[in-house]
Design a protein around this motif. Structure first.
Motif, mmCIF file in Angstrom:
data_model
loop_
_atom_site.group_PDB
_atom_site.id
_atom_site.type_symbol
_atom_site.label_atom_id
_atom_site.label_comp_id
_atom_site.label_asym_id
_atom_site.label_seq_id
_atom_site.Cartn_x
_atom_site.Cartn_y
_atom_site.Cartn_z
ATOM 1 N N LEU A 131 28.786 -6.611 20.851
ATOM 2 C CA LEU A 131 28.142 -6.543 21.952
ATOM 3 C C LEU A 131 28.060 -7.464 23.258
ATOM 4 C CD1 LEU A 131 25.403 -3.941 20.910
ATOM 5 C CD2 LEU A 131 27.182 -3.191 22.329
ATOM 6 N N TRP A 172 34.026 3.454 25.381
ATOM 7 C CA TRP A 172 33.005 3.124 24.321
ATOM 8 C C TRP A 172 31.887 1.746 25.556
ATOM 9 C CZ3 TRP A 172 29.611 -0.311 22.382
ATOM 10 C CH2 TRP A 172 28.381 -0.070 21.251
ATOM 11 N N THR A 173 32.289 1.035 25.358
ATOM 12 C CA THR A 173 31.704 -0.591 26.493
ATOM 13 C C THR A 173 31.074 0.446 27.957
ATOM 14 O OG1 THR A 173 32.504 -1.985 24.620
ATOM 15 C CG2 THR A 173 31.097 -2.484 27.147
ATOM 16 N N ARG A 200 29.998 3.250 28.628
ATOM 17 C CA ARG A 200 29.262 4.430 28.545
ATOM 18 C C ARG A 200 27.846 3.784 27.926
ATOM 19 N NH1 ARG A 200 31.476 10.850 27.738
ATOM 20 N NH2 ARG A 200 32.968 10.761 29.339
ATOM 21 N N TRP A 201 28.306 2.255 26.597
ATOM 22 C CA TRP A 201 27.457 2.285 26.348
ATOM 23 C C TRP A 201 25.932 1.730 26.963
ATOM 24 C CZ3 TRP A 201 26.802 -3.326 27.101
ATOM 25 C CH2 TRP A 201 25.367 -4.317 25.836
ATOM 26 N N PRO A 248 21.439 -1.150 28.982
ATOM 27 C CA PRO A 248 22.354 -0.536 27.272
ATOM 28 C C PRO A 248 21.212 0.506 27.113
ATOM 29 C CG PRO A 248 22.059 -3.158 27.812
ATOM 30 C CD PRO A 248 21.293 -2.205 29.275
ATOM 31 N N LEU A 263 24.905 4.884 24.175
ATOM 32 C CA LEU A 263 25.231 5.619 23.314
ATOM 33 C C LEU A 263 24.767 4.678 21.831
ATOM 34 C CD1 LEU A 263 29.413 5.122 23.803
ATOM 35 C CD2 LEU A 263 27.467 7.708 24.184
ATOM 36 N N VAL A 267 24.047 3.200 18.575
ATOM 37 C CA VAL A 267 24.447 1.315 18.007
ATOM 38 C C VAL A 267 23.815 1.869 16.821
ATOM 39 C CG1 VAL A 267 24.694 -1.145 18.031
ATOM 40 C CG2 VAL A 267 25.011 0.240 20.062
#
Length: 279
Positions: A71, A108-109, A111-112, A151, A154, A156
């Motif tokens: 991350l 993904w990053t 949206r995370w 953060p 999504l 993890v």
């Protein structure tokens, strides 16, 4: 602007959106695991208005005990995204050469990081060019964005959660090639094998020959055959959390927006010799 229940956007829909008064922000994230850098491809030609963002150095943290693509630091990521012109509430479309692996990790990053208005260009740069849409070499200078990275957008999974999931009734998907999953061949990491209890479902099977994702029904059938049911918790991992993001993207299209990504993946799992390895 784009469908809320589909994480991808077709090239025709993007071309239309780019002609509006409020076009989406475009991020070019072309990348190859073994190089050369994607910036060379960007310099040779890219979608009009697209800004290049490097997956290795700007969208991920430095490699180490947390894996090869951990991350990113939220503050550093926010600086990168603001420099690329990402604004709160403004759609973002990410693209790569066409296999959607790097684009999925970028999607993904973001949206995370809390930017839900992010989509992947289905078929990527190759499909855009094949359809006859324009490419340019001019590098844009977008106005600074105002995104605030938050953060947690999504789910993890960490190493403890990945090891526990198959034993708690969940489905842990190893998306790598079958020979890597079986431990017969390992071209990247120093240890071969897979996390005990994981099932193998290569992410390449989620797309057609052009790199575009299969439709939602076909993806649901594929995941169901692998053991996924509506009440089954699900997560994906790969070598370093890039190609597994592609499976998470496919799970979103199939309706499983709760799918988790084990970001550290195999490259983190094997840093602790006490973690079991199955072959």
């Amino acid at each position: 602007m784009f469908a809320a229940d589909d994480p991808t956007v077709a090239v025709a829909a993007l071309a239309d959106a780019l002609t509006t008064d409020t076009p989406p922000t475009l991020l070019d994230v072309r990348w190859r695991l073994t190089g050369p850098p994607g910036r060379d491809d960007y310099t040779a030609g890219h979608l009009p208005g697209a800004v290049f963002v490097d997956l290795d150095t700007q969208l991920c943290g430095p490699p180490g005990a947390d894996g090869r693509h951990p991350l990113p630091d939220p503050v550093a990521l926010q600086t990168v995204l603001r420099a690329a012109g990402v604004r709160a509430g403004q759609p973002v479309v990410v693209y790569d050469d066409g296999d959607a692996m790097a684009a999925a990790r970028a999607w993904w990053t973001l949206r995370w990081a809390g930017h839900r208005q992010t989509w992947v260009l289905d078929g990527g740069y190759r499909t855009w060019v094949a359809a006859g849409y324009p490419v340019v070499t001019q590098v844009p200078s977008p106005p600074a964005g105002d995104i605030t990275v938050r953060p947690g957008g999504l789910p993890v999974l960490d190493a403890v959660g990945a090891g526990r999931l198959p034993h708690d009734g969940g489905l842990l998907i190893d998306v790598r090639a079958p020979e890597r999953y079986r431990g017969e061949r390992e071209p990247v990491d120093p240890v071969a094998g897979h996390i005990p209890g994981a099932v193998n479902l290569p992410t390449t099977g989620h797309a057609d020959a052009t790199g575009a994702l299969r439709d939602a029904a076909a993806l649901r059938d594929r995941f169901t055959a692998a053991g996924l049911h509506p009440d089954t918790p699900v997560a994906a991992y790969c070598g370093s959390g890039v190609t597994a993001a592609h499976t998470v993207l496919a799970l979103h299209r199939a309706g499983r927006t709760d799918a988790a990504l084990y970001v550290g993946s195999w490259s983190e799992w094997i840093t602790d010799p006490d973690r079991p390895v199955q072959r």
